[in-house]
Write an enzyme that holds these catalytic residues in place. Structure first.
Site, mmCIF file in Angstrom:
data_model
loop_
_atom_site.group_PDB
_atom_site.id
_atom_site.type_symbol
_atom_site.label_atom_id
_atom_site.label_comp_id
_atom_site.label_asym_id
_atom_site.label_seq_id
_atom_site.Cartn_x
_atom_site.Cartn_y
_atom_site.Cartn_z
ATOM 1 N N GLU A 60 61.106 17.059 37.551
ATOM 2 C CA GLU A 60 59.860 16.570 38.156
ATOM 3 C C GLU A 60 59.410 17.637 39.130
ATOM 4 O OE1 GLU A 60 59.983 12.820 40.436
ATOM 5 O OE2 GLU A 60 58.361 13.616 41.658
ATOM 6 N N ARG A 69 53.152 19.870 45.456
ATOM 7 C CA ARG A 69 53.079 19.988 46.919
ATOM 8 C C ARG A 69 52.820 21.416 47.369
ATOM 9 N NH1 ARG A 69 58.219 16.050 48.344
ATOM 10 N NH2 ARG A 69 57.581 14.526 46.793
ATOM 11 N N LYS A 90 59.199 4.266 39.328
ATOM 12 C CA LYS A 90 59.972 4.992 40.342
ATOM 13 C C LYS A 90 60.092 4.065 41.555
ATOM 14 C CE LYS A 90 59.157 8.915 43.447
ATOM 15 N NZ LYS A 90 59.132 10.380 43.452
HETATM 16 C C1 3PG Z 1 60.393 12.626 46.128
HETATM 17 O O1 3PG Z 1 59.370 13.224 46.163
HETATM 18 O O2 3PG Z 1 60.643 11.833 45.217
HETATM 19 C C2 3PG Z 1 61.341 12.818 47.246
HETATM 20 O O3 3PG Z 1 60.816 13.695 48.187
HETATM 21 C C3 3PG Z 1 62.664 13.310 46.846
HETATM 22 O O4 3PG Z 1 63.484 12.779 47.784
HETATM 23 P P1 3PG Z 1 64.732 13.555 48.373
HETATM 24 O O5 3PG Z 1 64.206 14.872 48.872
HETATM 25 O O6 3PG Z 1 65.220 12.677 49.500
HETATM 26 O O7 3PG Z 1 65.724 13.697 47.263
#
Ligand code: 3PG
Length: 210
Positions: A41, A45, A129
């Site tokens: 994924e 950003r 999700k």
């Molecule tokens: C996301 O975008 O799904 C999260 O930022 C990922 O979360 P994590 O950095 O805590 O794994």
């Protein structure tokens, strides 16, 4: 076209990846594949995210690349045009969901409450999700949702690590988890693809009970 359930079945962990420098995109994706992870994924950003997405989609056929952090219909459109095989949003609005449903790719809409799960379910989507998984209540919360709504499968993401992933993966309504721990910024910037392959190898050995 794959459906969302088959997206969740690809791997016990979907790496959530943010790439600043597009020249890192292809070696990073190959490092994940070398470690046994065939899905990614890629978050929208950074200003260059779509370039990275396009390069992975074009040059690394062994990995399924989806676009994450979809906040607007326009982002959904451009991500699909750039080659995204699936779309992930951190939350949903009625307008965004309606628009994403017109696109020909599997969706992982983000939810964090029972009402949001029910709203997405009304559109016939049974794969979502769960975000932000840790702060929203973690495995006990997901387990509780599974009692009245057992038909929904989740990919929890947010605050999950190699150590906490098994607590999610043992739930019957969790098919895989998402996390950024496989691709820490320091390793990506250093181009340490061997270390990333090793993190992927550990993650790909996790097992879902769903
Ligand atoms: C996301 O975008 O799904 C999260 O930022 C990922 O979360 P994590 O950095 O805590 O794994």
């Amino acid at each position: 076209m794959a459906d969302a359930a088959s997206i969740l079945a690809v791997s016990p962990v979907i790496p959530v990846v943010t790439i600043e420098d597009p020249s890192h995109a292809v070696p990073l994706a190959r490092a994940l594949v070398d470690g046994g992870i065939r899905i990614i994924e890629l978050t929208l950003r950074t200003g260059t995210a779509l370039d990275s997405l396009r390069m992975i989609a074009d040059e690394v056929p062994d990995i399924l690349v989806g676009a994450g952090t979809i906040l607007t219909p326009a982002q959904a459109e451009t991500a699909v045009s750039a080659g995204a095989s699936f779309l992930v949003s951190p939350g949903v609005t009625p307008g965004l969901l309606r628009h994403m449903l017109t696109l020909d790719v599997p969706l992982l809409p983000g939810v964090a409450t029972v009402g949001e799960v029910m709203a997405v379910l009304e559109h016939g989507l049974k794969v979502m999700k769960f975000f932000p998984a840790g702060p929203a209540g973690g495995p006990p919360y997901l387990s509780a949702i599974g009692a009245p709504i057992p038909q929904v499968q989740f990919c929890p993401t947010g605050g999950i690590s190699l150590a906490s992933a098994p607590d999610y993966l043992k739930l019957p309504n969790v098919a895989c988890v998402g996390g950024s721990w496989l691709t820490p910024r320091s390793l990506v910037e250093a181009g340490d693809w061997t270390a990333i392959s090793e993190l992927a190898r550990e993650a790909s050995a996790l097992q879902s009970q769903a």
